[in-house]
Design an enzyme around this catalytic site. Structure first.
Site, PDB file in Angstrom:
ATOM      1  N   GLU A 397       0.605  -0.916   0.052  1.00 46.71           N
ATOM      2  CA  GLU A 397      -0.083  -0.525  -0.194  1.00 46.71           C
ATOM      3  C   GLU A 397       0.821   1.317  -0.048  1.00 46.71           C
ATOM      4  O   GLU A 397       0.495   2.414  -1.399  1.00 46.71           O
ATOM      5  CB  GLU A 397      -1.137   0.108   1.542  1.00 46.71           C
ATOM      6  CG  GLU A 397      -2.367  -1.163   0.908  1.00 46.71           C
ATOM      7  CD  GLU A 397      -1.687  -2.633   1.259  1.00 46.71           C
ATOM      8  OE1 GLU A 397      -0.994  -2.619   2.138  1.00 46.71           O
ATOM      9  OE2 GLU A 397      -2.432  -3.172   0.819  1.00 46.71           O
ATOM     10  N   HIS A 464     -11.657  -5.910   9.157  1.00 45.51           N
ATOM     11  CA  HIS A 464     -11.924  -5.630   7.631  1.00 45.51           C
ATOM     12  C   HIS A 464     -13.264  -5.431   7.883  1.00 45.51           C
ATOM     13  O   HIS A 464     -14.617  -5.244   7.378  1.00 45.51           O
ATOM     14  CB  HIS A 464     -11.991  -6.950   7.355  1.00 45.51           C
ATOM     15  CG  HIS A 464     -10.858  -7.867   7.184  1.00 45.51           C
ATOM     16  ND1 HIS A 464     -10.255  -8.516   7.892  1.00 45.51           N
ATOM     17  CD2 HIS A 464     -10.975  -8.114   5.533  1.00 45.51           C
ATOM     18  CE1 HIS A 464      -9.132  -8.676   6.555  1.00 45.51           C
ATOM     19  NE2 HIS A 464      -9.541  -8.980   5.597  1.00 45.51           N
TER      20      HIS A 464
END
Ligand SMILES: Cc1ncc(C[n+]2csc(CCOP(=O)(O)OP(=O)(O)O)c2C)c(N)n1
Length: 658
Positions: A397, A464
């Site tokens: 990322e 998540h």
């Protein structure tokens, strides 16, 4: 030291000498000024000049170079007027940052130099992005980026090299191995023999170069540049050299054995090369004196200009305005045929239409190409736009965000999909430190949208499910969008992509396939900073966004006696406080609902702003409702009670009855 001039002509040989002399003489002058208290910090590159100068002279002027804090020779080799550098170091207006950043922390498109941020690593990814833009445009250019050997221990280094190799980007990664990272010697920094040994692991070529030998530096880099322009690929170079002064001047060199200092002093890149040129008859003492006199004159006259310049003045308005790039937003109103589609389809539609709208738009993310992304937002995109524009990334990322920044610097646009908003934490540094600050610092845009599938209620546990908008609303320079309805999602995403500023675009996963709405089929945009009044009432104001809007609607449907204004903020930065104040002034009661936990959430700021601006209109204390102050749990019973839905209904009824 052995010099091989090969087929280099005398002009080049002398140019390299003069090129090294200038930064050396500037530094000598700066050390005097430092002692006189006329400049602040100084990071010395003395003894390392051959690397900056050799690399920069090997590049073409229109090829980007990304230097570090010891690369004064890069700046002088690109012929930046010296008074501008001096002003920069004194925090003055003729510098490159209006006094907002110090030393070499700036970029300049005019000279194709993109300076570092303090965090060292991100610029390696920026170089990847610039190189990617060049590759996609088929402009045969190389990009050179510097790091110290200390910086190679950062994750960004590994991510950047891996990405460059997987994508075959024409980047020359230049490690200046100067023995110490601040006080840390190389043996405490890494455990391979040479840093270039790592190149094999990334599947790329590498070379070790004597960084104190200007002819070796120039010839090898020149040869590589020519090869990379023909056949793009990354190369890792390790320049062996030594840091002859302290990390910065105040910190000294006590920890460096004197023997090492003496050995490396003998390898000084300038005195050795000077002796070689004298021996070859290419240089005379007279010519040296003349050259030094010219540079000294240039330094003195430019210093005078910088000293004569007045200090920067503070202007709050100018400071605030420069945080974002201003741009002419072309509103394209939603009109024509509409279709009832899901939230996720609206986002996919906006993204697809934006891809047609902007040929220079690149999508990057994990599994977004053939697989279509884990939420299938980009399903079918590869067939329409090809794999060069819809790019699967490795799991990295941080460097993908920096790469997006590099694309923007090279005139392109990027949308990065975080697979889950939670994973933005590993890309946090470049977002809050590079993208957010770049326009304020040196007037460069960060034309990047980061898509953030977020939110709970889906039984996905602590990693998540987070809704982490508050990590970003705190940081000046970012825009934060958080739609609740399909029509808003599409229009706001299109605006986000048009906007040259960095935008965090939150997409609640729970809404993806549960919320439907009428959405105009054609391309349109919606403005940032305008909240929407979803329900109108007189008795109480509910301010919320994202999934909170739907929770509030359910509660209002269950309690028809509550006569509420329901305000959907839609964007959190810019934040439509005027709309909040207007509803509070109408109803006299305010409840703020968000999915994020309360402390430090945006609800606290809205509440404070209402207290400060609407106190006399309030008939009850402002109430905030958010999730519990815990990580978000997995099991249904835990998650249901972590989320604020039940507490919201009770709080709303209580406040309504106050
Ligand atoms: C992320 C981060 N950690 C720590 C620092 C503090 N710091 C600045 S430069 C430096 C040493 C860098 O060493 P190296 O990369 O070898 O470059 P050199 O200074 O030797 O040229 C350190 C520890 C920083 N700026 N950023």
């Amino acid at each position: 030291m052995r010099y091989h001039s090969g087929d280099l002509d005398p002009q080049r040989l002398l140019g390299l000498y003069q090129g090294m002399l200038k930064p050396r003489m500037i530094e000598e002058k700066m050390l005097v000024l430092l002692r006189q208290g006329k400049i602040s910090k100084w990071f010395s590159g003395m003894g390392q000049e051959a690397i900056s100068v050799g690399v920069t002279q090997a590049l073409k002027e229109d090829e980007y170079i990304l230097p570090m804090h010891r690369n004064l020779g890069v700046f002088t080799s690109r012929n930046i007027p010296l008074y501008r550098l001096f002003s920069q170091w004194q925090g003055k207006g003729n510098g490159f940052t209006k006094g907002r950043d110090r030393s070499f922390h700036f970029g300049t498109q005019d000279f194709k130099i993109i300076g570092m941020i303090s965090h060292l690593g991100p610029q390696l990814g920026v170089a990847d992005g610039i190189a990617l833009a060049h590759m996609l445009k088929r402009s045969k250019r190389v990009t050179a980026v510097f790091t110290g050997e200390g910086g190679t221990s950062e994750g960004d280094f590994h991510e950047a090299l891996n990405l460059a190799s997987v994508w075959n980007l024409p980047v020359i990664f230049c490690i200046e191995n100067n023995g110490y990272g601040l006080s840390t010697p190389t043996r405490e920094q890494y455990n391979c023999e040479n840093l270039v040994d790592r190149a094999k692991g990334y599947g790329m070529e590498s070379r070790i170069i004597d960084g104190n030998n200007i002819l070796e530096v120039f010839s090898k880099v020149d040869e590589l540049c020519k090869a990379l322009r023909k056949r793009p690929r990354p190369v890792l170079l390790e320049f062996q050299t030594f840091r002859m002064r302290g990390h910065e001047e105040a910190s000294g060199t006590k920890y460096v054995p004197e023997k090492l200092m003496r050995e490396w002093a003998k390898k000084d890149p300038i005195t050795n090369y000077e002796a070689f040129l004298l021996k070859e008859g290419l240089l005379t003492q007279e010519k040296i004196d003349q050259c030094k006199a010219e540079i000294a004159e240039e330094i003195d006259s430019n210093l005078k200009l910088a000293f004569d310049e007045s200090p920067v003045a503070f202007d709050a308005q100018r400071e605030l305005v420069d945080v974002y790039q201003q741009y002419d937003r072309q509103e394209i109103r939603p009109q024509g045929e509409t279709k009832n589609i899901r939230f996720v389809d609206a986002i996919a539609q906006g993204l697809e239409q934006s891809m047609y709208h902007h040929n220079e738009l690149i999508l990057m993310g994990q599994d977004i190409a053939d697989y279509g992304g884990v939420f299938k937002v980009s399903e079918g995109f590869v067939e329409k736009f090809g794999k060069s524009r819809v790019r699967n990334t490795p799991i990295c990322e941080s460097i993908v965000v920096s790469t997006a920044m590099g694309l923007s610097i090279a005139g392109m646009k990027a949308v990065v999909e975080m697979q889950f908003a939670d994973f933005v934490s590993t890309g946090f540094n470049p977002i809050v430190n590079y993208l957010a600050k770049v326009h304020y610092r040196w007037n460069e845009k960060a034309d990047v949208v980061i898509r953030m599938p977020c939110g709970g209620g889906v039984g996905a546990g602590p990693f998540h499910s987070q809704t982490n908008e508050a990590w970003f609303t705190k940081t000046p320079g970012l825009k934060v969008v958080y739609p609740a309805f399909p029509r808003d999602a599409k229009g706001l995403l299109n605006t986000a992509i048009n906007d040259p500023n960095p935008v965090l675009f939150f997409e609640h996963k729970g809404l993806y396939r549960s919320v439907y709405g009428e959405v105009p089929t054609d391309y349109y945009t919606l403005p940032f900073g305008e909240a929407a009044l979803v329900r109108q009432g007189e008795g109480i104001s509910i301010v919320t966004y994202g999934a909170g809007v739907h929770w509030a609607l359910e509660v209002l449907d269950r309690n028809p006696e509550i006569d509420a204004d329901l305000l959907d903020l839609r964007t959190l930065q810019p934040l439509d406080l005027e709309a909040v104040f207007a509803t509070v002034k109408k109803t006299g009661k305010l409840i703020i609902l968000h999915e994020d936990s309360l402390f430090g959430g945006i609800g606290s700021d809205i509440s404070a702003a209402v207290m400060e601006n609407c106190f006399e209109f309030l008939d009850a204390p402002v109430r905030r409702v958010g999730s519990l102050e815990t990580p978000i749990p997995f099991a249904k019973a835990l998650e249901e009670n972590y989320l604020p839905t039940k507490r919201f209904e009770q709080a709303l009824l209580a406040l309504d009855a106050y």
